[in-house]
Design an enzyme around this catalytic site. Structure first.
Site, short mmCIF file in Angstrom:
data_model
loop_
_atom_site.label_atom_id
_atom_site.label_comp_id
_atom_site.label_asym_id
_atom_site.label_seq_id
_atom_site.Cartn_x
_atom_site.Cartn_y
_atom_site.Cartn_z
N GLY A 119 -22.65 -26.46 34.29
CA GLY A 119 -23.06 -27.66 33.57
C GLY A 119 -22.70 -28.90 34.35
O GLY A 119 -23.55 -29.62 34.88
N CYS B 24 -11.35 -51.70 19.68
CA CYS B 24 -10.04 -52.18 19.24
C CYS B 24 -8.99 -51.10 19.24
O CYS B 24 -8.44 -50.73 18.20
CB CYS B 24 -10.20 -52.81 17.86
N GLU C 156 -23.45 -20.16 34.46
CA GLU C 156 -23.67 -21.22 33.47
C GLU C 156 -23.08 -22.55 33.92
O GLU C 156 -22.20 -23.11 33.26
CB GLU C 156 -23.01 -20.82 32.13
C1 LIG Z 1 -18.68 -25.60 28.95
C2 LIG Z 1 -19.17 -24.25 29.30
C3 LIG Z 1 -19.85 -24.05 30.49
C4 LIG Z 1 -20.07 -25.13 31.52
O1 LIG Z 1 -18.91 -25.58 32.13
P1 LIG Z 1 -19.05 -26.66 33.32
O2 LIG Z 1 -17.66 -26.95 33.70
O3 LIG Z 1 -19.75 -27.83 32.75
O4 LIG Z 1 -19.81 -26.00 34.40
C5 LIG Z 1 -20.35 -22.79 30.74
N1 LIG Z 1 -20.18 -21.77 29.87
C6 LIG Z 1 -19.53 -21.93 28.70
C7 LIG Z 1 -19.40 -20.79 27.78
C8 LIG Z 1 -19.01 -23.17 28.37
O5 LIG Z 1 -18.35 -23.33 27.22
#
Ligand SMILES: *Cc1c(COP(=O)(O)O)cnc(C)c1O
Length: 421
Positions: free
Chosen positions: A277, A346, A275
């Site tokens: 991101g 601000c 996963e």
């Molecule tokens: C935030 C998150 C990710 C992604 O993390 P990155 O550092 O952006 O790769 C993957 N799995 C879960 C469950 C997350 O909460």
């Protein structure tokens, strides 16, 4: 690893000068490179070659539907953490059987929507959640695939706000209790337990914590199998970090991460999900901003930009570093200047960088914050009644606004003054 480079004396996004986009949409704005997104996704996909796998982009990093469509078309799955993200992924035409649902606080409504419209699996994080999902699935006359997220009590060695794999964090069930919890899940109607999930944090720049966590997951897989569970899928989370400071040593690459996966869990014959991101989105985006003033303080110069903490909160929230470059390429050998780089909001927290050495810039010049594609636009707000800034996607020599800047009226007219006032 990105497509934001100087060419003919100015900074380009792929084949489009950022200056040209600024002239069309106005600063500040986010600009993303389609080629960079695609390349990063493919690097992860290739890193798991030879193992049955699905790369589920953690869309909380950047959830614009154009990005989801782009990645979905490449074959990416999505990791969603709310009903809103689930709907957004579906709206971008990502098939339900490529969507995994993570998060510690899924509500019944969120579960129902995902079951109705199609889901690959739920990553369950607690016993109470398990019981609710069992009840919801049963009431809908169905059985849903689930993994259980374990908390391996591993130190991810990252910023405390984005570490998720220590016993003190709210995420997952303690790995020491896994046996008991899996036995409970196996007996609940409406749930089909198929695997294990783990995610230990974000912006990890060292592979050792991953290795430790994956090893614990491998041991647990064997143990649970011995206890009679069919474990066929491992979701190993995201978290691989990116080089925010170009001058620092580079963090490991997706292929190094893939190698650790192979070494630690490859022998188990499980289908692998990851996963990522930040690594997919981070360096695929810049934030472009214009210098409003250069102000002389008592002992320092302030560079006052038209972007602020409401547009990019990472420096204020995590003390994060972003490289900031002039859009016009500095002449070779030019003396650098030193600035405190701030926005117009601000509060003193609205500071992007202190004592930052960079090429001298002046009023009206554009600067680009690198590595702003992840956890940038998605965390923006309208604090100080500053309209959310537009997002632009570049592909080759074409660009499109993928989220326009709202007008002041659109922003203000969302409020309702009651008739009795
Ligand atoms: C935030 C998150 C990710 C992604 O993390 P990155 O550092 O952006 O790769 C993957 N799995 C879960 C469950 C997350 O909460």
């Amino acid at each position: 690893m990105d497509h934001f480079l100087y060419r003919d004396g100015e900074l380009y996004a792929e084949d489009v000068p950022l200056r040209e986009i600024a002239a069309t949409v106005g600063a500040p704005f986010y600009c993303y490179s389609a080629a960079t997104f695609t390349r990063h996704f493919q690097l992860f996909d290739e890193a798991l070659d030879g193992m049955e796998h699905l790369v589920c982009y953690a869309m909380k990093a950047n959830s614009n539907q154009a990005i989801l469509k782009l990645l979905g078309d490449q074959g990416a799955g999505m990791d969603v953490v709310s009903g809103g993200e689930y709907r957004r992924a579906r709206a971008a035409r990502v098939p339900g059987d490529r969507i995994v649902f993570s998060g510690v606080g899924k509500t019944e409504d969120e579960m129902r929507v995902a079951i109705e419209s199609g889901i690959r699996q739920f990553n369950i994080e607690s016993e109470p959640e398990m019981e609710v999902l069992s009840r919801v699935a049963t009431s809908m006359g169905t059985e849903v695939p689930v993994t259980i997220r374990v908390n391996p009590d591993v130190d991810a060695k990252t910023h405390e706000k984005i570490a998720t794999g220590k016993a003190e964090n709210k995420f997952g069930i303690p790995i020491s209790r896994a046996s008991e919890v899996y036995a409970l899940a196996a007996n609940l109607p409406g749930l089909k337990v198929i695997g294990i999930d783990v995610h230990i944090g974000s912006q990890l720049v060292d592979l050792d914590p991953f290795r430790l966590a994956f090893r614990k997951v491998a041991d647990l897989t064997e143990q649970l199998r011995a206890e009679g569970h069919e474990i066929t899928r491992l979701d190993l989370g995201g978290g691989l970090g990116i080089p925010y400071e170009r001058s620092n040593a580079d963090p490991p690459l997706p292929r190094d991460f893939g190698q650790v996966v192979r070494e630690e869990v490859g022998h188990l014959g499980c289908e692998i999900e990851i996963e990522p991101g930040r690594l997919i989105a981070g360096n695929a985006g810049v934030l472009v901003s214009e210098v409003i003033y250069v102000k002389q303080g008592e002992d320092r110069q302030f560079l006052i930009l038209d972007a602020a903490m409401n547009d990019l909160i990472r420096p204020a929230m995590y003390g994060a570093h972003h490289d900031i470059l002039p859009v016009k390429e500095p002449a070779p050998g030019e003396e650098p200047a030193t600035y405190d780089i701030v926005g117009p909001v601000c509060e003193s927290g609205d500071t992007f960088a202190k004592h930052r050495q960079m090429p001298a810039v002046g009023v009206g010049d554009l600067v680009a914050f690198r590595s702003a594609g992840a956890y940038g636009a998605v965390m923006a707000s309208e604090y100080n009644s500053r309209p959310m800034i537009p997002e632009v996607l570049v592909q080759g020599d074409q660009f499109a606004v993928i989220r326009p800047r709202p007008t002041f009226d659109e922003m203000i007219n969302r409020d309702i003054i009651p008739s009795w006032l």
